[in-house]
Design a protein around this motif. Structure first.
Motif, PDB file in Angstrom:
ATOM      1  N   TYR A 164       3.085 -15.077 -32.801  1.00 65.41           N
ATOM      2  CA  TYR A 164       3.024 -15.622 -31.443  1.00 65.41           C
ATOM      3  C   TYR A 164       1.868 -16.581 -31.216  1.00 65.41           C
ATOM      4  CZ  TYR A 164      -0.776 -12.413 -30.639  1.00 65.41           C
ATOM      5  OH  TYR A 164      -1.961 -11.791 -30.699  1.00 65.41           O
ATOM      6  N   SER A 183       1.149 -17.054 -24.167  1.00 61.59           N
ATOM      7  CA  SER A 183       2.039 -16.087 -24.802  1.00 61.59           C
ATOM      8  C   SER A 183       1.225 -14.870 -25.201  1.00 61.59           C
ATOM      9  CB  SER A 183       2.669 -16.689 -26.056  1.00 61.59           C
ATOM     10  OG  SER A 183       3.467 -17.787 -25.710  1.00 61.59           O
ATOM     11  N   GLU A 184       1.887 -13.743 -25.300  1.00 66.23           N
ATOM     12  CA  GLU A 184       1.148 -12.596 -25.819  1.00 66.23           C
ATOM     13  C   GLU A 184       1.999 -11.791 -26.789  1.00 66.23           C
ATOM     14  OE1 GLU A 184      -0.136  -9.898 -22.856  1.00 66.23           O
ATOM     15  OE2 GLU A 184       1.771  -9.863 -21.830  1.00 66.23           O
ATOM     16  N   ALA A 185       1.340 -10.941 -27.543  1.00 65.00           N
ATOM     17  CA  ALA A 185       2.034 -10.179 -28.571  1.00 65.00           C
ATOM     18  C   ALA A 185       2.955  -9.160 -27.924  1.00 65.00           C
ATOM     19  CB  ALA A 185       1.016  -9.460 -29.447  1.00 65.00           C
ATOM     20  N   PHE A 186       4.092  -8.960 -28.534  1.00 63.94           N
ATOM     21  CA  PHE A 186       5.022  -7.963 -28.018  1.00 63.94           C
ATOM     22  C   PHE A 186       4.432  -6.570 -28.176  1.00 63.94           C
ATOM     23  CE2 PHE A 186       8.732  -5.153 -28.562  1.00 63.94           C
ATOM     24  CZ  PHE A 186       9.306  -5.338 -27.315  1.00 63.94           C
ATOM     25  N   ILE A 187       3.934  -6.288 -29.416  1.00 63.08           N
ATOM     26  CA  ILE A 187       3.246  -5.022 -29.655  1.00 63.08           C
ATOM     27  C   ILE A 187       1.774  -5.322 -29.846  1.00 63.08           C
ATOM     28  CG2 ILE A 187       2.872  -3.209 -31.381  1.00 63.08           C
ATOM     29  CD1 ILE A 187       5.801  -2.982 -31.746  1.00 63.08           C
ATOM     30  N   PHE A 231       2.478  -6.447 -24.639  1.00 63.51           N
ATOM     31  CA  PHE A 231       3.587  -6.539 -23.707  1.00 63.51           C
ATOM     32  C   PHE A 231       4.349  -5.223 -23.623  1.00 63.51           C
ATOM     33  CE2 PHE A 231       7.816  -7.881 -22.303  1.00 63.51           C
ATOM     34  CZ  PHE A 231       7.442  -8.472 -21.101  1.00 63.51           C
ATOM     35  N   LYS A 242       2.994  -2.783 -21.085  1.00 63.84           N
ATOM     36  CA  LYS A 242       3.374  -3.106 -19.707  1.00 63.84           C
ATOM     37  C   LYS A 242       4.830  -2.768 -19.474  1.00 63.84           C
ATOM     38  CE  LYS A 242       0.299  -7.015 -19.638  1.00 63.84           C
ATOM     39  NZ  LYS A 242       0.357  -8.445 -19.889  1.00 63.84           N
TER      40      LYS A 242
END
Lengths: 223, 292
Positions: free
Chosen positions: B32, B39-43, B46, B49
């Motif tokens: 990312y 943008s941010e990391a999924f793990i 995100f 949240k």
């Protein structure tokens, strides 16, 4: 420790690209409600999947008690709901979840439609999504019969009557769904099999395709 | 071993598998951080949240299931002719559509194939019908208008169908079975009894003084058997009560009132029967109690 386990597996299976796709992908700013609150509309797809997982889990627990035959179906649901501890909650989750999953999927579909996210190159993903929608409606229709109370019985009768009025093939659809000349014992076992094996199987395959495509193509960009 | 770690080979595999031995890490797709913007990391960023949103939804959902137990009526009875069929709410628009004369009867192919076929077909093939590059909905007036019209008509059809159902319940004086059942269970719980079971058939109560000739004559005169059945067990499907054990439910005064003035679907018999006849009849009915 974890790192060395990961490396050991990675050397053998080359999982890093897979892990990137599944977990380590980017979440762009325009779909992140933390940056723009209105981006919550992008949550409906995930929530649909979340409710689907609840449906699968609660359904698995329901089949521990449910007996798909016309003598015992109602009695087993009645027993589950009134005698089994938390049975009412598990059945409640499955019952209300069935409606909620339709609501969430509906909102997700509208979001994709109004943001034009189905346009090239994502046409195939939209088609797969619509097929998932139809499968869900099929799951709703077949699941409605299973408690075998009057509401279930007569709604199914009406549904099959409607299918019967389709020109040319209506008669065949009717016999296929009923498994005979009337809504009865064979209908119940058929609907059970369709609800528990055929449609969920198709659903999982389509979901896999849906997610594979979204990872391959990424989320549609900002408007 | 077919593929040894021979450095002379062009492609080196891990052991004898088909996984290529990596020399450099440049085969990994970009993560990312190579995308612009916030943008941010999924793990884990995100996903954490997302889990919080998921927890809120789950708690709300569980509150719903606890507050509102899933409905369950009485066991399916195919002979029940009075039941008002009701599909699940998300099929109501289709159910209502098929009630209109221009899509039913001899036009039924239009109703079951034509209208839903065009609607669902165009929804399925939307990307191939709306092929322009423009994505904003306010710049796609045709697609947006068609979708809004479909939404309004689905809402309208669902509402009409639901109102019609409520109206039917009202004119037939019917309480939906799952509500009736819940009510009875609540009443039983309030009076400290076992909730009535819908699965066990009621035990058959024998008629008391079944061969009373005088009563038989009166019953034939009033044609009681036409509705309550020749065995006087009523018709559960049409909600006509059994007269076996009726004395346990009603006393003589109540029975006299019902026979004289009628109740629900039952006509009044004050013109057909004389007061003495009604008295004889209700005395006999009041005696119909389950053996102790």
């Amino acid at each position: 420790m974890f790192k060395s386990v990961y490396n050991w597996i990675d050397e053998r299976l080359d999982v890093t690209p897979l892990w990137r796709d599944v977990a380590d992908h980017e979440v762009p700013e325009h779909v992140n409600p933390a940056h723009h609150f209105s981006a919550f509309v992008y949550c409906f797809g995930g929530l649909t999947f979340f409710i689907t997982v609840i449906q699968i889990l609660s359904g698995m627990f329901l089949t521990m008690y449910y007996v798909p035959d016309i003598i015992n179906a109602y009695a087993s649901v009645d027993y589950l709901q009134h005698k089994v501890p938390f049975g009412s909650i598990v059945r409640g989750m499955h019952h209300w979840g069935a409606s909620l999953v339709i609501v969430m999927m509906f909102l997700h579909t509208l979001r994709v439609f109004f943001t034009g996210s189905y346009k090239a190159p994502r046409e195939m993903n939209w088609v797969v999504g619509m097929l998932i929608f139809f499968i869900m409606l099929g799951l709703g229709f077949t699941g409605y019969l299973l408690p075998w109370d009057n509401k279930a019985y007569f709604a199914t009768k009406v549904g099959i009557q409607i299918a019967d009025s389709v020109p040319y093939i209506g008669e065949y659809i009717k016999v296929f769904l009923q498994g005979g000349d009337i809504v009865g014992a064979t209908t119940l076992t058929r609907f059970f099999a369709i609800h528990v094996f055929f449609l969920p199987g198709a659903l999982l395959a389509l979901l896999a395709a849906h997610f594979l495509m979204i990872r391959k193509q990424g989320i549609a960009g900002p408007l | 071993m077919a593929h040894g770690n021979n450095s002379n080979e062009k492609v080196v595999y891990v052991g004898d598998s088909r996984v290529r031995k990596r020399e450099t890490v440049n085969s990994i797709p970009p993560d990312y951080t190579s995308f612009p913007g916030r943008s941010e990391a999924f793990i884990p960023n995100f996903l954490l949240k997302e889990w919080m949103v998921g927890c809120v939804v789950l708690v709300g959902f569980l509150v719903l299931t606890i507050a509102e137990p899933p409905p369950l009526g009485y066991p399916a009875d195919p002979t029940n002719s009075a039941f008002i069929p009701m599909p699940d709410w998300y099929f109501l628009f289709l159910y209502q559509l098929l009630k209109y004369p221009w899509v039913s009867g001899s036009y039924v192919p239009l109703g079951v194939m034509g209208v839903p076929g065009v609607a669902f077909g165009s929804l399925l093939l939307a990307p191939f019908l709306d092929t322009g590059k423009e994505r904003r909905f306010y710049r796609r007036p045709i697609a947006t208008t068609l979708m809004l019209l479909s939404l309004v008509s689905c809402y309208y059809l669902t509402k009409v169908s639901w109102d019609h159902y409520q109206h039917e319940l009202e004119i037939t004086n019917t309480v939906p079975e799952h509500i009736e059942r819940e009510e009875k269970a609540r009443e039983a719980a309030a009076s400290g009894e076992e909730p009535p079971s819908a699965t066990k058939p009621k035990e058959d109560v024998a008629l008391v003084d079944a061969d009373n000739a005088g009563v038989k004559t009166i019953m034939e005169k009033a044609k009681c058997m036409t509705c309550h059945g020749t065995d006087l067990k009523g018709q559960a499907g049409a909600k006509i009560p059994s007269l076996h054990g009726v004395g346990d439910l009603l006393d003589k005064a109540q029975l006299t009132e019902i026979v004289t003035n009628g109740k629900g679907g039952m006509p009044a018999f004050k013109d057909t029967l004389s007061a003495e006849e009604i008295d004889t009849l209700t005395t006999w009915l009041a005696k119909q109690k389950a053996a102790q």
